[in-house]
Enzyme design. Structure first.
Site, PDB file in Angstrom:
ATOM      1  N   ASN A  12       0.869  -1.174   0.000  1.00  0.00           N
ATOM      2  CA  ASN A  12       0.000   0.000   0.000  1.00  0.00           C
ATOM      3  C   ASN A  12       0.910   1.229   0.000  1.00  0.00           C
ATOM      4  O   ASN A  12       1.490   1.569   1.017  1.00  0.00           O
ATOM      5  CB  ASN A  12      -0.887  -0.038   1.261  1.00  0.00           C
ATOM      6  N   TRP A  13       1.018   1.855  -1.168  1.00  0.00           N
ATOM      7  CA  TRP A  13       1.969   2.971  -1.285  1.00  0.00           C
ATOM      8  C   TRP A  13       1.431   4.248  -0.641  1.00  0.00           C
ATOM      9  O   TRP A  13       2.168   5.223  -0.503  1.00  0.00           O
ATOM     10  CB  TRP A  13       2.291   3.243  -2.763  1.00  0.00           C
ATOM     11  N   LYS A  14       0.154   4.259  -0.322  1.00  0.00           N
ATOM     12  CA  LYS A  14      -0.474   5.458   0.264  1.00  0.00           C
ATOM     13  C   LYS A  14      -0.207   6.677  -0.634  1.00  0.00           C
ATOM     14  O   LYS A  14      -0.134   6.524  -1.845  1.00  0.00           O
ATOM     15  CB  LYS A  14       0.009   5.655   1.707  1.00  0.00           C
ATOM     16  N   HIS A  98      -9.591   1.342   4.802  1.00  0.00           N
ATOM     17  CA  HIS A  98      -8.329   1.505   5.533  1.00  0.00           C
ATOM     18  C   HIS A  98      -8.547   2.455   6.719  1.00  0.00           C
ATOM     19  O   HIS A  98      -9.307   3.410   6.614  1.00  0.00           O
ATOM     20  CB  HIS A  98      -7.250   2.048   4.592  1.00  0.00           C
ATOM     21  N   GLU A 100      -6.852   4.783   7.851  1.00  0.00           N
ATOM     22  CA  GLU A 100      -6.593   6.206   7.564  1.00  0.00           C
ATOM     23  C   GLU A 100      -7.810   6.850   6.920  1.00  0.00           C
ATOM     24  O   GLU A 100      -8.146   7.999   7.201  1.00  0.00           O
ATOM     25  CB  GLU A 100      -5.340   6.342   6.682  1.00  0.00           C
ATOM     26  N   GLU A 170      -5.637  -4.980  10.555  1.00  0.00           N
ATOM     27  CA  GLU A 170      -4.624  -3.953  10.783  1.00  0.00           C
ATOM     28  C   GLU A 170      -4.901  -3.235  12.097  1.00  0.00           C
ATOM     29  O   GLU A 170      -5.685  -2.279  12.133  1.00  0.00           O
ATOM     30  CB  GLU A 170      -4.648  -2.927   9.638  1.00  0.00           C
ATOM     31  N   GLY A 176       2.304   2.190  10.775  1.00  0.00           N
ATOM     32  CA  GLY A 176       3.251   3.295  10.649  1.00  0.00           C
ATOM     33  C   GLY A 176       3.978   3.639  11.940  1.00  0.00           C
ATOM     34  O   GLY A 176       4.629   4.681  12.034  1.00  0.00           O
ATOM     35  N   SER A 216       3.281  -2.243  10.342  1.00  0.00           N
ATOM     36  CA  SER A 216       4.731  -2.326  10.572  1.00  0.00           C
ATOM     37  C   SER A 216       5.339  -3.673  10.170  1.00  0.00           C
ATOM     38  O   SER A 216       6.249  -4.172  10.840  1.00  0.00           O
ATOM     39  CB  SER A 216       5.065  -1.992  12.027  1.00  0.00           C
ATOM     40  N   GLY A 237       2.780  -1.151   4.303  1.00  0.00           N
ATOM     41  CA  GLY A 237       2.831   0.266   3.969  1.00  0.00           C
ATOM     42  C   GLY A 237       4.261   0.707   3.715  1.00  0.00           C
ATOM     43  O   GLY A 237       4.818   0.471   2.641  1.00  0.00           O
ATOM     44  N   GLY A 238       4.873   1.306   4.731  1.00  0.00           N
ATOM     45  CA  GLY A 238       6.207   1.902   4.598  1.00  0.00           C
ATOM     46  C   GLY A 238       7.237   1.030   3.892  1.00  0.00           C
ATOM     47  O   GLY A 238       7.942   1.499   2.987  1.00  0.00           O
TER      48      GLY A 238
HETATM   49  P1  PGA Z   1       2.753   0.237   7.676  1.00  0.00           P
HETATM   50  O1  PGA Z   1       1.291   0.470   7.033  1.00  0.00           O
HETATM   51  O2  PGA Z   1       3.286  -1.031   7.079  1.00  0.00           O
HETATM   52  O3  PGA Z   1       3.555   1.446   7.236  1.00  0.00           O
HETATM   53  O4  PGA Z   1       2.595   0.141   9.137  1.00  0.00           O
HETATM   54  C1  PGA Z   1       0.411  -0.602   6.857  1.00  0.00           C
HETATM   55  C2  PGA Z   1      -0.888  -0.124   6.259  1.00  0.00           C
HETATM   56  O5  PGA Z   1      -1.345   0.971   6.613  1.00  0.00           O
HETATM   57  O6  PGA Z   1      -1.489  -0.820   5.430  1.00  0.00           O
END
Ligand code: PGA
Length: 255
Positions: A12-14, A98, A100, A170, A176, A216, A237-238
């Site tokens: 997930n590149w956000k 998600h 967010e 999640e 994050g 994470s 994500g990251g």
């Molecule tokens: P993260 O994000 O790996 O940076 O913790 C995961 C996500 O939000 O899908």
């Protein structure tokens, strides 16, 4: 360890990567992961990079996902993107609900369920995110929150559609933050999610649904998390923004 369910690991590149940067990233991923058949690999770039990225990964083992879509077919919805538009770039998956978006765009389970049904109607497989906040975990409400989100965001789905749905567990406190759930915490939540799915859709369906862990995930913890019996992949994500770390995560899970 052999699992019946094929692992699915999605990046997930956000709100990161221009189209040119996205092309560079998937070009490198193709080189590093071209031989991998045991894992379904998905990248979810921002909308503006979907077109160019789709050209690079055409006919490869890397599939395309989007990070959101609107619940309507088309019309006066300024700034929104429809399922039909995503299909133009061979998008196969879409991340919905998600945390967010639940937080910043105030998306609730009812809206998410409409999007999930629209994704199915458009032959796009939804990756539906659920998970508790730290306060909810500390108050002992994790299972209650998960159950409510499952019933709410999967409302109206048939058993057949459920089979084409991926759940991403999640925990919000792990996203994050660098602080991942332990493999035991992830397994406990995943087993519970499967139990709720069994009650809602039947045991056979629940045994076939893939449940990703997200929060994470990195090369150093992916294998331990994926070794848990009910963890069937990851939403990253990251660590998915860098070709080497994303590919290391995937390669570490080829047992
Ligand atoms: P993260 O994000 O790996 O940076 O913790 C995961 C996500 O939000 O899908």
């Amino acid at each position: 360890m052999i699992k019946d369910r094929k692992l699915i690991i999605a990046g997930n590149w956000k709100m990161n990567k221009t189209a040119a940067e996205g092309v560079a990233l998937v070009t490198e991923l193709k080189r590093l992961l071209g031989h991998v058949k045991e894992v379904d690999i998905v990248v979810c770039p921002p909308f503006t990079a979907l077109c160019e990225v789709s050209k690079v990964i055409l006919n490869s083992n890397i599939y395309l996902g989007a990070q959101n879509m609107n619940e309507n077919d088309d019309g006066a919805y300024t700034g929104e993107i429809s399922a039909h538009m995503l299909k133009e770039f061979s998008v196969r998956y879409v991340i919905l609900g998600h945390s967010e978006r639940r937080t910043y765009q105030k998306e609730d389970d009812e809206l998410i369920s409409k999007k999930v049904r629209k994704a199915h109607a458009s032959a796009i497989k939804p990756i539906v995110c659920i998970g508790e906040t730290l306060e909810q975990r500390d108050r002992g409400e994790t299972f209650e929150v998960l159950e409510r989100q499952i019933h709410g965001s999967l409302a109206g789905l048939t058993a057949e559609q459920m089979l084409d749905t991926i759940i991403a567990y999640e925990p919000v406190w792990a996203i994050g933050t660098g602080r991942n759930a332990t493999p035991e915490q992830a397994q406990e939540a995943h087993a519970f999610i499967r139990e709720v799915l069994a009650r809602k859709f039947g045991k056979e369906v629940s045994q076939r649904v893939r449940i990703q862990y997200g929060g994470s995930v990195k090369p150093s913890n992916a294998r331990d998390l994926m070794s848990q019996p009910d963890v069937d992949g990851a939403l990253v994500g990251g660590a998915s923004l860098d070709a080497r770390s994303f590919s290391e995560i995937i390669l570490s899970c080829l047992w």
